[in-house]
Design a protein around this motif. Structure first.
Motif, PDB file in Angstrom:
ATOM      1  N   ILE A  49     -52.160 102.645  87.136  1.00  0.00           N
ATOM      2  CA  ILE A  49     -51.111 103.670  87.061  1.00  0.00           C
ATOM      3  C   ILE A  49     -50.602 103.738  85.635  1.00  0.00           C
ATOM      4  CG2 ILE A  49     -48.823 104.358  87.881  1.00  0.00           C
ATOM      5  CD1 ILE A  49     -49.420 102.834  90.453  1.00  0.00           C
ATOM      6  N   ALA A  50     -50.623 104.928  85.088  1.00  0.00           N
ATOM      7  CA  ALA A  50     -50.185 105.118  83.707  1.00  0.00           C
ATOM      8  C   ALA A  50     -48.710 105.522  83.680  1.00  0.00           C
ATOM      9  CB  ALA A  50     -51.030 106.189  83.029  1.00  0.00           C
ATOM     10  N   GLY A  51     -48.099 105.338  82.524  1.00  0.00           N
ATOM     11  CA  GLY A  51     -46.736 105.789  82.320  1.00  0.00           C
ATOM     12  C   GLY A  51     -45.731 105.034  83.163  1.00  0.00           C
ATOM     13  N   ALA A  68     -56.121 104.474 101.420  1.00  0.00           N
ATOM     14  CA  ALA A  68     -56.945 103.676 100.505  1.00  0.00           C
ATOM     15  C   ALA A  68     -58.012 104.538  99.837  1.00  0.00           C
ATOM     16  CB  ALA A  68     -57.582 102.523 101.266  1.00  0.00           C
ATOM     17  N   ASN A  69     -58.672 105.373 100.619  1.00  0.00           N
ATOM     18  CA  ASN A  69     -59.719 106.235 100.060  1.00  0.00           C
ATOM     19  C   ASN A  69     -59.139 107.261  99.091  1.00  0.00           C
ATOM     20  OD1 ASN A  69     -61.720 104.938 101.540  1.00  0.00           O
ATOM     21  ND2 ASN A  69     -61.537 106.333 103.278  1.00  0.00           N
ATOM     22  N   ASP A  70     -57.978 107.787  99.436  1.00  0.00           N
ATOM     23  CA  ASP A  70     -57.351 108.781  98.563  1.00  0.00           C
ATOM     24  C   ASP A  70     -56.926 108.157  97.242  1.00  0.00           C
ATOM     25  OD1 ASP A  70     -56.255 111.472  98.080  1.00  0.00           O
ATOM     26  OD2 ASP A  70     -54.311 110.475  98.187  1.00  0.00           O
ATOM     27  N   LEU A  71     -56.359 106.966  97.303  1.00  0.00           N
ATOM     28  CA  LEU A  71     -55.955 106.277  96.076  1.00  0.00           C
ATOM     29  C   LEU A  71     -57.171 105.941  95.219  1.00  0.00           C
ATOM     30  CD1 LEU A  71     -53.203 103.851  97.456  1.00  0.00           C
ATOM     31  CD2 LEU A  71     -52.859 105.882  96.036  1.00  0.00           C
ATOM     32  N   ALA A  72     -58.299 105.607  95.875  1.00  0.00           N
ATOM     33  CA  ALA A  72     -59.532 105.339  95.126  1.00  0.00           C
ATOM     34  C   ALA A  72     -60.046 106.618  94.468  1.00  0.00           C
ATOM     35  CB  ALA A  72     -60.587 104.755  96.054  1.00  0.00           C
ATOM     36  N   ASP A  73     -59.997 107.738  95.191  1.00  0.00           N
ATOM     37  CA  ASP A  73     -60.445 109.018  94.627  1.00  0.00           C
ATOM     38  C   ASP A  73     -59.600 109.419  93.421  1.00  0.00           C
ATOM     39  OD1 ASP A  73     -62.381 109.205  96.579  1.00  0.00           O
ATOM     40  OD2 ASP A  73     -61.200 110.514  97.887  1.00  0.00           O
ATOM     41  N   ILE A  76     -56.646 105.279  91.236  1.00  0.00           N
ATOM     42  CA  ILE A  76     -55.538 104.332  91.240  1.00  0.00           C
ATOM     43  C   ILE A  76     -55.970 102.983  91.801  1.00  0.00           C
ATOM     44  CG2 ILE A  76     -53.248 103.878  92.225  1.00  0.00           C
ATOM     45  CD1 ILE A  76     -52.834 106.933  92.242  1.00  0.00           C
ATOM     46  N   LEU A  77     -56.860 103.033  92.789  1.00  0.00           N
ATOM     47  CA  LEU A  77     -57.290 101.826  93.495  1.00  0.00           C
ATOM     48  C   LEU A  77     -58.759 101.561  93.192  1.00  0.00           C
ATOM     49  CD1 LEU A  77     -56.132  99.795  95.618  1.00  0.00           C
ATOM     50  CD2 LEU A  77     -57.148 101.273  97.363  1.00  0.00           C
ATOM     51  N   TYR A 101     -43.333 108.160  98.088  1.00  0.00           N
ATOM     52  CA  TYR A 101     -43.128 106.870  97.450  1.00  0.00           C
ATOM     53  C   TYR A 101     -43.279 106.978  95.939  1.00  0.00           C
ATOM     54  CZ  TYR A 101     -43.634 104.914 102.140  1.00  0.00           C
ATOM     55  OH  TYR A 101     -43.470 104.625 103.467  1.00  0.00           O
ATOM     56  N   LEU A 102     -42.452 106.237  95.232  1.00  0.00           N
ATOM     57  CA  LEU A 102     -42.631 106.075  93.792  1.00  0.00           C
ATOM     58  C   LEU A 102     -43.430 104.797  93.577  1.00  0.00           C
ATOM     59  CD1 LEU A 102     -42.143 106.694  90.814  1.00  0.00           C
ATOM     60  CD2 LEU A 102     -39.967 105.450  91.005  1.00  0.00           C
ATOM     61  N   ILE A 103     -44.685 104.950  93.141  1.00  0.00           N
ATOM     62  CA  ILE A 103     -45.524 103.791  92.834  1.00  0.00           C
ATOM     63  C   ILE A 103     -45.393 103.545  91.341  1.00  0.00           C
ATOM     64  CG2 ILE A 103     -47.809 102.770  92.987  1.00  0.00           C
ATOM     65  CD1 ILE A 103     -48.508 104.759  95.138  1.00  0.00           C
ATOM     66  N   GLU A 104     -44.685 102.507  91.001  1.00  0.00           N
ATOM     67  CA  GLU A 104     -44.389 102.231  89.605  1.00  0.00           C
ATOM     68  C   GLU A 104     -45.572 101.558  88.911  1.00  0.00           C
ATOM     69  OE1 GLU A 104     -40.931  99.814  90.047  1.00  0.00           O
ATOM     70  OE2 GLU A 104     -39.564 101.535  89.973  1.00  0.00           O
ATOM     71  N   ALA A 105     -45.567 101.648  87.584  1.00  0.00           N
ATOM     72  CA  ALA A 105     -46.564 100.928  86.802  1.00  0.00           C
ATOM     73  C   ALA A 105     -46.423  99.433  87.081  1.00  0.00           C
ATOM     74  CB  ALA A 105     -46.361 101.215  85.313  1.00  0.00           C
ATOM     75  N   ASN A 106     -47.549  98.728  87.068  1.00  0.00           N
ATOM     76  CA  ASN A 106     -47.601  97.287  87.328  1.00  0.00           C
ATOM     77  C   ASN A 106     -47.414  96.929  88.807  1.00  0.00           C
ATOM     78  OD1 ASN A 106     -47.974  96.589  84.565  1.00  0.00           O
ATOM     79  ND2 ASN A 106     -45.766  96.813  84.221  1.00  0.00           N
TER      80      ASN A 106
END
Length: 350
Positions: A49-51, A68-73, A76-77, A101-106
């Motif tokens: 995840i950038a920024g 999981a598949n969407d995040l891989a596409d 991100i994953l 959801y806010l997926i933060e960097a790190n």
């Protein structure tokens, strides 16, 4: 001799098979160890995840595999099947919640799953301001981009019916506060929460009211609190203003407060009160009618409600704005008239 040769050949073949099996076992063990080590690194390695992070929306009914598949596409994953395995290890495969959801960097996969299971969705805010009318509050709700509008075409009466309070006049019934909510919250849900919050605050303050009040019901307290809210520019004066109004009510004097006149004028109010407005007969004109107004005139905050139920002691029956947000309080009409001449030379005392 031939039999010995055949036996030797079969022994060699069996040995080769065993060697091959052993090599396969070693390779599988090595591969398994490598996968295990890779999986362990995956659990605690930050996602791509950038920024500052991204907002990610999970629709109702979406499975973990789809996430999981969407995040891989999206890049991100790294390994979607690892996320499914991690969810199995954590016992949360079927426990993720829909929402934004806010997926933060790190963010690590473990932290991500914890976030999705706990439903830690993005919260938006809306502030209903003390002293606003219901019309202003409703406009703020309707203008919020993250609130789903379901009451737009309804009248005030229909709105109150939808909220479960048919026949209730809405003014003053919604507690002014900052409300946090997820994307997709409906206008009805937010207003129901604000209505319930006002009921709770009013009940708490009424339970702890001062003794020997002129007010007989919580609704009367709400009405007076709304007038105090509109009259008060300085928080420290709320109790004094409440004291003035309470003494006037007890003596049967008219409240003679401008905010009630303005409320009764409705859309015709242009920012000025003229002498004829003070004598115009509306149900809310406290220069014309004694007692409280028929309903609240604004959204009172807790401090105004508390002041209405805890009027300050004293003998003042009048007050006039001094122009700096405060008021000058007087016990006699003569003193009040002098204060009016001093602080509001362009206006004659009623």
């Amino acid at each position: 001799m031939t039999g010995d040769f055949e036996m030797s050949r079969k022994t060699e073949q069996l040995g080769g098979v065993l060697v091959t099996l052993l090599m396969l076992i070693v390779l599988l063990a090595a591969a398994g160890y490598w996968l295990w080590q890779d999986y362990q690194r995956f659990r605690t390695a930050p996602l791509q995840i950038a920024g500052q992070g991204i907002n990610y929306h999970i629709k109702p009914g979406t499975s973990l595999s789809e996430v999981a598949n969407d995040l891989a596409d999206k890049g991100i994953l790294r390994q979607p099947f690892y996320l499914r395995g991690l969810a199995l290890d954590m016992g949360v495969s079927n426990k993720i919640k829909a929402g934004e959801y806010l997926i933060e960097a790190n963010t690590t996969p473990e932290k991500l799953l914890d976030q999705l299971v706990r439903g830690k969705v993005v919260q938006y805010s809306l502030t209903l301001i003390e002293g606003w009318t219901f019309k202003q509050a409703l406009e703020a709700v309707r203008n919020h981009p993250m609130i789903s509008q379901t009451l737009t075409s309804l009248s005030t009466e229909q709105i109150m019916e939808k909220l479960g309070h048919p026949g209730v006049y809405p003014e003053g019934r919604f507690f002014p506060d900052t409300y946090l909510f997820p994307r997709g919250t409906t206008d009805a849900q937010l207003l129901k929460g604000a209505y319930q919050r006002m009921q709770e605050v009013l009940a708490e303050e009424w339970q702890n009211r001062a003794g020997e009040l002129v007010l007989k019901t919580p609704y009367e307290a709400l009405i007076l609190a709304s007038i105090i809210e509109k009259e008060t520019g300085i928080a420290a004066e709320r109790g004094q203003i409440s004291g003035v109004f309470s003494r006037r009510l007890r003596k049967g004097m008219r409240l003679q407060t401008d905010p009630t006149v303005i409320y009764g004028m409705g859309e015709s109010y242009d920012g000025n009160i003229r002498s004829q407005d003070l004598t115009t007969d509306t149900p809310y004109n406290t220069y014309v009618h004694a007692g409280l107004t028929p309903t609240p005139i604004a959204l009172p905050g807790r401090a105004a409600i508390h002041a209405a139920l805890h009027p300050a002691d004293g003998d003042s029956l009048y007050f006039v704005a001094t122009g700096d947000g405060g008021h000058y309080f007087s016990a006699t009409l003569e003193e009040h008239n002098r204060a009016v001449q001093k602080y509001q030379l362009k206006r004659t005392a009623p």
